[in-house]
Design an enzyme around this catalytic site. Structure first.
Site, PDB file in Angstrom:
ATOM      1  N   GLU A 378      -2.549  -2.187   2.523  1.00  0.00           N
ATOM      2  CA  GLU A 378      -3.280  -2.093   1.195  1.00  0.00           C
ATOM      3  C   GLU A 378      -4.925  -2.615   1.343  1.00  0.00           C
ATOM      4  O   GLU A 378      -5.261  -3.424   0.552  1.00  0.00           O
ATOM      5  CB  GLU A 378      -2.781  -2.769   0.232  1.00  0.00           C
ATOM      6  CG  GLU A 378      -1.452  -2.143  -0.341  1.00  0.00           C
ATOM      7  CD  GLU A 378      -0.736  -2.949  -1.338  1.00  0.00           C
ATOM      8  OE1 GLU A 378      -0.268  -2.172  -2.173  1.00  0.00           O
ATOM      9  OE2 GLU A 378      -0.554  -4.305  -1.065  1.00  0.00           O
TER      10      GLU A 378
HETATM   11  C1  NGO Z   1       3.359  -4.038  -1.561  1.00  0.00           C
HETATM   12  C2  NGO Z   1       2.281  -5.155  -1.254  1.00  0.00           C
HETATM   13  C3  NGO Z   1       2.515  -6.517  -1.659  1.00  0.00           C
HETATM   14  C4  NGO Z   1       3.154  -6.750  -2.929  1.00  0.00           C
HETATM   15  C5  NGO Z   1       4.507  -5.689  -3.017  1.00  0.00           C
HETATM   16  C6  NGO Z   1       5.056  -5.869  -4.358  1.00  0.00           C
HETATM   17  C7  NGO Z   1       3.306  -4.314   0.490  1.00  0.00           C
HETATM   18  C8  NGO Z   1       3.499  -4.140   1.845  1.00  0.00           C
HETATM   19  N1  NGO Z   1       2.210  -4.724   0.215  1.00  0.00           N
HETATM   20  O1  NGO Z   1       4.154  -4.006  -0.475  1.00  0.00           O
HETATM   21  O2  NGO Z   1       1.327  -7.130  -1.495  1.00  0.00           O
HETATM   22  O3  NGO Z   1       3.584  -7.923  -3.069  1.00  0.00           O
HETATM   23  O4  NGO Z   1       4.192  -4.549  -2.884  1.00  0.00           O
HETATM   24  O5  NGO Z   1       6.175  -5.124  -4.500  1.00  0.00           O
END
Ligand code: NGO
Length: 574
Positions: A378
């Protein structure tokens, strides 16, 4: 059958939690007194193997107890590779039972001590831990024996367990296998064996033969201590719980909302960046000494800590702590919300890589495991070209530490070296960059968010958790195959599975437990058991049988309506 052992052979010391007053404590006795006690003990053991003393002393177990014991052999989670019941009587743990460990392996001895310590609380029996000298042979028992012995095809984590009226023997090539065998033995005993108070018993282990080894080497249970901080005692408690299901990897250490490990030379990361959490609570961090304690505790439970320092995104806590890590030289305020994708380390500044090298070098030295997790997910505030530059500089820093990098599968698009393990967290069965990386030789840990994410709600009525990946009830968590879920990522490309537990909504240990149980054991079974054993009805029944044990252990679990919970189950609340 009589064993020999070295005179003055080591006898276990009282463990802190042992409440039993009349236990066999040999510390402080003279050599001859010790010998006398040992001889008396052998007499007792001999009588037990002939089946006389114990029943006379404690009342013979009835048919119901025996039938319940026999049933437990078919109610194990994760399902072993092979289970063969035997028609003979069960083994009964009695006041004369000893735990035998091989001489010369401190690790095997520690496994024996853990088992004895656990059972002393509920049985009230002395359960001394004795070393069996190398070379002495016997088919079964007496008591419970942990034996290091090469077994073809079972690997270091595999084990064989044999229970007969005379005793229980767990054989494994390495201490890890003995540990896993002991976890199986815990489920073969009545749920009351997990009590921290003395219970009446009887303590029957069903007679039979179990052969077992994992499907996948990597069976993770990532815990996010960044969004909400959980101290050493909580993480240790979680390690106790996950290792019962043969999970062997753990931990997420930094994120926008908190930096949780002290780093020499960068003190504000922990003291300031660690000083808050989601919702504005006080946060916290581990000193390096505490982190070492966690690593050691995990190791004693055959769990490897994989520290994750996320980047270039998910870094607000670091950016808030050191202005120079920001491209504009201005530190943002600390962040206590739950948005993602807004922060980025400054890709063009040399100090960014000095920082990363300092952090990763120290973490590599603190963590004996093979991997450093570098996140990579992300990075919505990092331009694509910058992302590639950043990873192109960070991956060699990891390699310099002697560890392999692990990262979320977002990193696949920059063609990381094949030593990089990708963690798939998508929600569909196709991802071209990950499939291409697998074709090149990268291995993948499967954590599809709509199946394996423990932080997602069970259903719309679940108070805790998020639901961006959907609702995940027990059957959703169980009914998929890590070996074929993702197109182009099958067979040896799959290193294992992980059940991430993100903590945006989790404040207490009870919160953690409510989301982890019963889904964590589902993911654990997918990681451990042969695919051929996969069967929802069988799993649901075996899982239902865990309920009374979790109730005794005080686990605050979700009593999923999809599971036929056994009598004696009391579910928790969220
Ligand atoms: C995503 C995000 C995390 C969040 C999570 C919540 C990943 C790999 N990055 O998973 O930062 O906490 O969702 O479900």
């Amino acid at each position: 059958m009589v064993y020999t052992y070295p005179v003055g052979g080591r006898v276990d010391r009282p463990v802190e939690r042992n409440r039993h007053a009349g236990r066999l404590d040999m510390s402080g006795r003279s050599r001859s007194a010790r010998l006398a006690v040992l001889v008396a003990a052998v007499g007792l053991v001999t009588m037990v193997t002939t089946g006389v003393t114990a029943d006379a002393a404690a009342g013979a177990p009835g048919q119901t107890d025996r039938a319940a014991a026999a049933a437990r052999l078919n109610l194990l989670v994760p399902q072993p590779v092979l289970v063969r019941p035997s028609a003979t009587a069960p083994y009964r743990i009695t006041p004369a039972t000893a735990v035998w460990v091989p001489a010369g392996s401190a690790e095997a001895r520690a496994v024996g001590e853990q088992l004895a310590g656990l059972l002393r609380r509920s049985t009230g029996y002395p359960l001394p831990v004795w070393e069996k000298p190398a070379g002495s042979v016997a088919a079964i028992g007496p008591g419970i024996e942990l034996r290091l012995a090469g077994l073809a095809g079972l690997g270091d984590e595999g084990y064989q367990l044999d229970a007969a009226p005379g005793g229980v023997v767990i054989r494994a090539a390495a201490p890890a296998g003995l540990f896993h065998g002991v976890q199986t033995l815990r489920q073969l005993l009545p749920p009351a064996a997990e009590s921290d108070r003395r219970q009446p018993g009887p303590w029957l282990v069903p007679a039979g033969h179990v052969v077992d080894h994992p499907r996948y080497a990597y069976r993770g249970a990532m815990l996010d201590v960044a969004r909400h901080f959980f101290g050493v005692a909580d993480v240790e408690h979680y390690i106790d719980e996950i290792s019962l299901y043969k999970i062997n990897y753990l931990l997420h250490l930094s994120d926008d909302q908190g930096w949780r490990i002290a780093i020499d030379g960068w003190p504000r990361l922990a003291s300031y960046g660690g000083g808050t959490e989601v919702g504005g609570g006080p946060g916290g961090y581990y000193t390096q000494g505490q982190f070492r304690q966690l690593v050691a505790y995990a190791r004693a439970h055959f769990v490897t800590i994989v520290p994750e320092i996320d980047g270039p995104g998910h870094t607000n806590a670091a950016l808030a702590s050191y202005a120079e890590l920001n491209c504009d030289g201005v530190a943002p305020p600390r962040y206590t919300g739950i948005d993602v994708g807004f922060s980025s380390l400054c890709v063009s500044k040399p100090v960014t890589y000095t920082f990363l090298r300092d952090v990763l070098d120290q973490l590599a030295r603190l963590s004996p495991g093979p991997y450093l997790h570098i996140g990579g997910d992300e990075a919505h505030s990092t331009r694509a070209a910058d992302y590639a530059t950043f990873e192109g500089r960070e991956l060699p820093i990891v390699a310099d530490t002697g560890k392999a990098a692990m990262a979320w599968h977002d990193i696949a698009k920059v063609n990381p070296p094949t030593s990089t393990v990708l963690e798939f967290w998508g929600t569909t069965g196709s991802d071209q960059p990950t499939a291409a990386a697998a074709a090149r030789g990268n291995r993948v840990v499967m954590a599809p968010a709509n199946r394996a994410y423990l932080d997602q709600k069970y259903d719309p009525s679940t108070r805790l958790g998020l639901n961006w990946a959907g609702y995940i009830e027990e059957r959703d968590a169980y009914d998929w195959d890590p070996g074929s879920y993702l197109g182009g990522v099958t067979g040896p490309s799959v290193l294992g599975v992980e059940a991430p537990l993100w903590s945006e909504t989790l404040v207490t240990m009870a919160n953690i437990e409510y989301l982890a149980f019963p889904r964590l054991p589902a993911i654990a079974e997918l990681g451990w058991s042969p695919r051929a054993t996969h069967d929802w009805n069988s799993f649901a029944e075996r899982l239902g049988a865990q309920g009374p044990m979790w109730t005794v252990m005080g686990i605050n679990f979700h009593a999923s309506p999809q599971v036929p919970w056994a009598p004696g189950t009391r579910g928790g609340t969220d």
